[in-house]
Write an enzyme that holds these catalytic residues in place. Structure first.
Site, short mmCIF file in Angstrom:
data_model
loop_
_atom_site.label_atom_id
_atom_site.label_comp_id
_atom_site.label_asym_id
_atom_site.label_seq_id
_atom_site.Cartn_x
_atom_site.Cartn_y
_atom_site.Cartn_z
CB VAL A 151 -0.91 0.01 1.24
CG1 VAL A 151 -1.73 1.30 1.32
CG2 VAL A 151 -1.83 -1.20 1.23
N GLY A 194 0.06 -6.09 0.83
CA GLY A 194 -0.80 -6.26 -0.34
C GLY A 194 -0.10 -6.98 -1.47
CB ILE A 415 -35.04 6.14 -25.36
CG1 ILE A 415 -33.96 5.07 -25.15
CG2 ILE A 415 -36.39 5.47 -25.61
CD1 ILE A 415 -34.19 4.17 -23.94
CB ALA A 455 -32.00 5.42 -20.67
#
Length: 587
Positions: A151, A194, A415, A455
């Site tokens: 880390v 880590g 849309i 969307a």
């Protein structure tokens, strides 16, 4: 099924000289965008310790290792300039992508040992999750080049904890292995904490003689028992312990090869570790490509480099989608599904390197006498209407049934909206498309050719709304936003304009705010920004899209989890039945 696949229908046509000339400036602008991307890639490569100094120490950089281990010309980098947390290096500290090693495709990732010795840094956790997602979706082996100092301690809060923090890679490795997906690791350098977990969690560990993996490094071990604060006596003890652990780091080859046996093998040179990874790759499951190929591989009839002379960077200008597709697929051939229905959307089957793919894309231009549910306006390409959404639902479902992976080529403005569109059930049909995508469990690849809006960006294979998106490519023309900046400004300030007008106040200050919003949208939707924030996984030149498609096709067909025999497929028969409605009875 040879009659269906060996010779499909032609698509596209040669570019006229007049079109090349008209689009010459567009190609120049596209290259200028990519030059900015290239400059950022080069900057990231030069961050940290100079490559020459790494090599003087007898080590290789992560890029050297990748170049050595990967079959020439097959590396397709991803997340090259990904930097979602604005880390000081401007990167996530890892290099990854699709790659072929010893003839087998894999997902490859390595720590950048030029920057803080490959430490865990801000943004890397998300990068690593995307990489493990990719291996999981494509059922490909994951190959690590481990060289991680643990880390970055001064910024541990950006790395360590959280539901999508760095620790998730450990359970992801276990998850992959439980799915039968091997995780291979070539291990270099000092890997405490880590780095140690990253080193132990793969399936097979191949080690360089000077490497180590450990629960804690020398600095952690030597600082285990402080008094709650530091004084001179404590500092002297820390100095002594640090010198010892620097000379004899915990978890060395002597421990993990001679004693624990965690390391499968240990090698004298860095390249020998990479050679061993190559040997391991040859042992992994992979079908011979001829098992799934429906035809011999073939280049497109027209050069992919010509796409820069077809797709305008001007978001409001139209172009011929068929001409783009013709420059990406084998022999410029396709089998279109329901061509007269839902004309704003292309759906069809194509070949990439001889493998069958489904393709869904947005057609552009005006659509007279469409959509069928209104006479108040006419349709425009790029927008989604009732028929197009139904057609995509049908096509996706059939691809799922026939186990045909899907390539999305997205250029959508959204849309259709308004009460008329609501009565046409577009809201429900959009969600039903997401449901259809989810139930396929198919790997999918997305290219945002130009616009990814509202969307429609989600439902057309976008990574936000489905679990099947393996990766997303951007191009020099890519823009991703909830709506165009001008539309957003109008939506945000229209009522304010009315209020100021009715009050007799000047409109200038509001107009200034509107223009500020337009500029903000422009700055936060361009290709470079999209790649930095992870809206796309990589930005590539138009001519490079074909190479990624070929890599995707080879990867998903290397060792698929489920198979539909070619002669059991319904989709090609349904496509042909649109032309041949049935066979005449013999006399």
């Amino acid at each position: 099924m040879r009659p269906y696949f060996a010779r499909m229908d032609d698509i596209g046509k040669p570019l006229r000289p007049a079109q090349r000339e008209r689009m010459a400036e567009n190609a120049v602008q596209a290259e200028a965008v990519m030059n900015k991307i290239d400059a950022e890639v080069e900057r990231i490569k030069n961050v940290g310790i100079p490559a020459e100094k790494i090599r003087e120490r007898g080590e290789m950089t992560v890029w050297d290792r990748i170049e050595y281990v990967v079959d020439p010309g097959t590396f397709c980098p991803l997340h090259t300039i990904f930097d979602p947390e604005n880390e000081e290096s401007g990167s996530t500290g890892v290099v990854d992508g699709l790659a072929r090693i010893a003839g087998r495709w894999c997902v490859l990732i390595g720590f950048n040992n030029k920057w803080i010795a490959g430490a865990w840094i801000a943004g890397q956790a998300e990068n690593n999750l995307r990489v493990t997602d990719l291996a999981k979706l494509m059922n490909l082996p994951l190959v690590w080049l481990v060289n991680c100092s643990g880390v970055k301690l001064p910024e541990q809060e950006k790395v360590y904890a959280n539901r999508r923090g760095q620790g998730t890679c450990f359970f992801r490795h276990a998850e992959l292995e439980q799915m039968g997906i091997p995780v291979l690791a070539g291990i270099y350098g000092t890997n405490p904490a880590g780095g140690g977990y990253q080193g132990i969690s793969p399936t097979i560990l191949l080690a360089h003689k000077n490497c180590n993996i450990a629960v804690g490094g020398g600095g952690i071990v030597s600082g285990m028992s402080p008094k709650g604060s530091f004084d001179e006596e404590g500092a002297e003890e820390l100095i002594k312990a640090t010198r010892h652990f620097k000379a004899v780091p915990p978890g060395s080859v002597k421990v993990h090869y001679d004693s624990t046996g965690f390391f499968r093998a240990v090698f004298e040179t860095e390249t020998q570790v990479l050679d061993a990874l190559k040997e391991c790759m040859t042992d992994l499951p992979a079908y011979n490509p001829r098992f799934f190929r429906v035809a011999e591989p073939a280049a497109p009839k027209y050069s992919p480099a010509e796409i820069a002379s077809i797709v305008p960077l001007n978001q409001k200008a139209g172009y011929d989608f068929d001409n783009v597709l013709a420059r990406l697929v084998d022999n410029s051939e396709q089998m279109e599904f329901r061509p007269q229905y839902g004309p704003e959307v292309y759906t069809g089957l194509v070949k990439a390197d001889g493998f069958l793919l489904g393709v869904i894309g947005n057609r552009q231009g005006l659509l007279p006498n469409y959509p069928e549910y209104t006479n108040e306006y006419i349709g425009v390409g790029g927008k989604l209407y009732r028929q197009g959404l139904i057609k995509m639902n049908e096509f996706v479902t059939l691809c799922g049934r026939d186990r045909v992976p899907i390539l999305w080529l997205q250029d959508t403005s959204g849309i259709d909206v308004g009460d008329t569109a609501e009565k046409a059930e577009l809201l429900g049909l959009g969600q039903s498309l997401i449901y259809s995508i989810e139930q396929t469990h198919l790997p999918m690849m997305l290219v945002v050719l130009r616009k990814g809006t509202a969307a429609a960006h989600y439902v057309m294979g976008g990574p936000t709304a489905n679990n099947n998106n393996a990766f997303t490519l951007g191009t020099p023309a890519t823009e991703i936003y909830v709506m165009h900046g001008e539309t957003a400004a109008a939506a945000s300030y229209a009522r304010r304009l009315v209020k100021e007008k009715d009050a007799g106040k000047p409109l200038g200050p509001v107009i200034d705010k509107m223009n500020e919003m337009v500029k903000h949208y422009e700055e936060t939707s361009q290709p470079l920004y999209c790649a930095k924030k992870g809206f796309v996984d990589e930005v590539v030149r138009f001519e490079e899209i074909r190479r990624y498609i070929v890599a995707f096709a080879n990867g998903v067909y290397q060792n698929p989890r489920s198979i539909c025999p070619h002669h059991h497929m319904l989709l090609p028969r349904m496509i042909r039945s649109q032309v041949v409605t049935g066979l005449d009875r013999p006399a």
